[in-house]
Design an enzyme around this catalytic site. Structure first.
Site, mmCIF file in Angstrom:
data_model
loop_
_atom_site.group_PDB
_atom_site.id
_atom_site.type_symbol
_atom_site.label_atom_id
_atom_site.label_comp_id
_atom_site.label_asym_id
_atom_site.label_seq_id
_atom_site.Cartn_x
_atom_site.Cartn_y
_atom_site.Cartn_z
ATOM 1 N N ASN A 1 59.740 22.354 77.577
ATOM 2 C CA ASN A 1 58.812 22.097 76.690
ATOM 3 C C ASN A 1 57.789 23.332 77.019
ATOM 4 O O ASN A 1 57.626 23.808 78.250
ATOM 5 C CB ASN A 1 58.021 21.019 76.696
ATOM 6 N N SER B 1 58.504 30.511 65.384
ATOM 7 C CA SER B 1 58.622 31.751 65.973
ATOM 8 C C SER B 1 58.924 31.823 67.402
ATOM 9 O O SER B 1 59.677 32.767 67.598
ATOM 10 C CB SER B 1 56.909 32.354 65.800
ATOM 11 N N ASN B 2 58.841 30.781 68.352
ATOM 12 C CA ASN B 2 59.303 30.705 69.561
ATOM 13 C C ASN B 2 60.923 30.701 69.354
ATOM 14 O O ASN B 2 61.666 31.478 70.121
ATOM 15 C CB ASN B 2 58.844 29.583 70.402
ATOM 16 N N LEU C 1 57.158 17.784 68.150
ATOM 17 C CA LEU C 1 56.257 16.749 68.386
ATOM 18 C C LEU C 1 56.575 15.531 68.758
ATOM 19 O O LEU C 1 55.683 14.719 69.149
ATOM 20 C CB LEU C 1 54.988 16.999 67.013
ATOM 21 N N ILE D 1 59.926 12.407 73.722
ATOM 22 C CA ILE D 1 61.480 12.452 73.880
ATOM 23 C C ILE D 1 61.581 11.246 74.628
ATOM 24 O O ILE D 1 61.321 10.616 75.497
ATOM 25 C CB ILE D 1 61.870 13.528 75.031
ATOM 26 N N HIS E 1 53.921 24.500 76.207
ATOM 27 C CA HIS E 1 52.448 23.944 75.573
ATOM 28 C C HIS E 1 51.401 25.002 75.659
ATOM 29 O O HIS E 1 51.387 25.714 76.732
ATOM 30 C CB HIS E 1 52.009 22.937 76.444
HETATM 31 C C1 GRF Z 1 53.764 26.627 70.007
HETATM 32 O O1 GRF Z 1 52.434 26.927 70.177
HETATM 33 C C2 GRF Z 1 54.101 25.769 71.178
HETATM 34 O O2 GRF Z 1 53.523 26.138 72.281
HETATM 35 C C3 GRF Z 1 53.772 24.257 70.709
HETATM 36 O O3 GRF Z 1 54.357 24.576 69.204
HETATM 37 C C4 GRF Z 1 54.242 25.674 68.823
HETATM 38 C C5 GRF Z 1 55.296 26.321 68.237
HETATM 39 O O4 GRF Z 1 55.174 27.305 67.353
HETATM 40 N N1 GRF Z 1 54.664 23.547 71.432
HETATM 41 P P1 GRF Z 1 56.481 28.265 66.609
HETATM 42 O O5 GRF Z 1 56.891 27.296 65.611
HETATM 43 O O6 GRF Z 1 57.465 28.386 67.573
HETATM 44 O O7 GRF Z 1 55.767 29.084 65.979
#
Ligand code: GRF
Length: 189
Positions: A102, A13-14, A85, A88, A104
Site C-alpha cells: 500500500n 493517478s498512481n 480504502l 483487506i 500512504h
Molecule cells: C494517494 O494519495 C495514496 O497515497 C492514497 O490514495 C491516493 C490515491 O490517489 N492511498 P490516486 O487515485 O492514485 O490519484
C-alpha cells in the site's frame, strides 16, 4: 512475465504512473484493476488502457473466497493498493503473504489508521505543526496502515504550506517512487 493487480477506487493517478512505467516491459504488466466504486476515475483509465477491471462487492469481499480465487487464477504476483480504502480481509492477506503493498500519503506510524486518507491526512499534518511529511510504502497486514515499511520519502513543510500544497508535494513523491518500488519488489520475487 509477472502480473500486477492494482486495487484503486479514486482518481487513479498512481495507477496511471504504474501502467506507464510497465508499458512495453518484459518484467511485468498491469493485468487487472480492482475497484469498489462505480464511476471512479481509475475505471476510465483502465478502459483507455485496455486493462480489464473487476468491480467488487463488499459482502463477497469481506465474507467469501470468490475474489481470492479469482486473483490466484490470474495469477496475481503483486497486489498494489493505490487509493483503495477498504480494509483487506484476513483471507486475502493470508493468500498473498508479502505480496500486497500500500502507499500512504504521510510518514507512518503518524497520521495513519481508519479515516486517515486524502485531505484528512494533510489537514492533520498541518494542524499538528509538522515540519515534514512524505510517503510510506508498506506491506499490508490485517490492520490499517500497519504492515512493515518498505520505503519512506520525505518533503519539508514550510509555514506557508496548506493541506493542498502538501498534497501536491506528497503526490510528486508518490508518482516518483511507487512504480520504482513495485519494480524492485517484482524483481525480488
Ligand atoms: C494517494 O494519495 C495514496 O497515497 C492514497 O490514495 C491516493 C490515491 O490517489 N492511498 P490516486 O487515485 O492514485 O490519484
Amino acid at each position: 512475465m509477472k502480473n500486477i493487480v492494482i486495487f484503486a477506487s479514486g482518481a487513479g493517478s498512481n495507477a496511471q504512473k504504474i501502467i506507464d512505467h510497465f508499458r512495453g516491459s518484459d518484467i511485468a504488466r498491469v493485468a487487472l484493476i480492482v475497484c469498489n466504486k462505480p464511476g471512479a476515475g481509475v475505471l476510465e483509465i483502465a478502459a483507455r488502457e485496455g486493462i480489464p477491471t473487476l468491480l467488487i462487492e463488499r459482502e463477497a469481499f469481506l465474507h467469501s473466497d470468490v475474489y481470492v480465487q479469482q486473483l490466484k487464477a490470474i495469477p496475481a504476483h503483486l497486489i498494489v493498493l493505490a487509493g483503495f480504502l477498504w480494509k483487506i480481509p484476513a483471507n486475502l492477506v493470508q493468500a498473498f503473504p508479502n505480496r500486497i503493498i500500500n502507499i500512504h500519503p504521510a510518514l507512518l506510524p503518524k497520521f495513519g489508521g481508519k479515516g486517515m486518507y486524502g485531505h484528512f491526512v494533510h489537514e492533520a499534518v498541518i494542524s499538528a505543526g509538522e515540519k515534514e511529511s512524505g510517503i510510506t510504502i508498506h506491506f499490508v497486514n490485517e490492520k490499517y496502515d500497519d504492515g512493515e515499511t518498505i520505503l519512506q520519502e520525505r518533503c519539508t513543510i514550510t509555514p506557508e504550506d496548506t493541506p493542498e500544497s502538501v498534497a501536491r508535494k506528497v503526490q510528486l513523491l508518490e508518482h516518483q517512487w511507487f512504480p520504482v518500488i513495485v519494480e524492485r519488489l517484482l524483481k525480488s520475487l
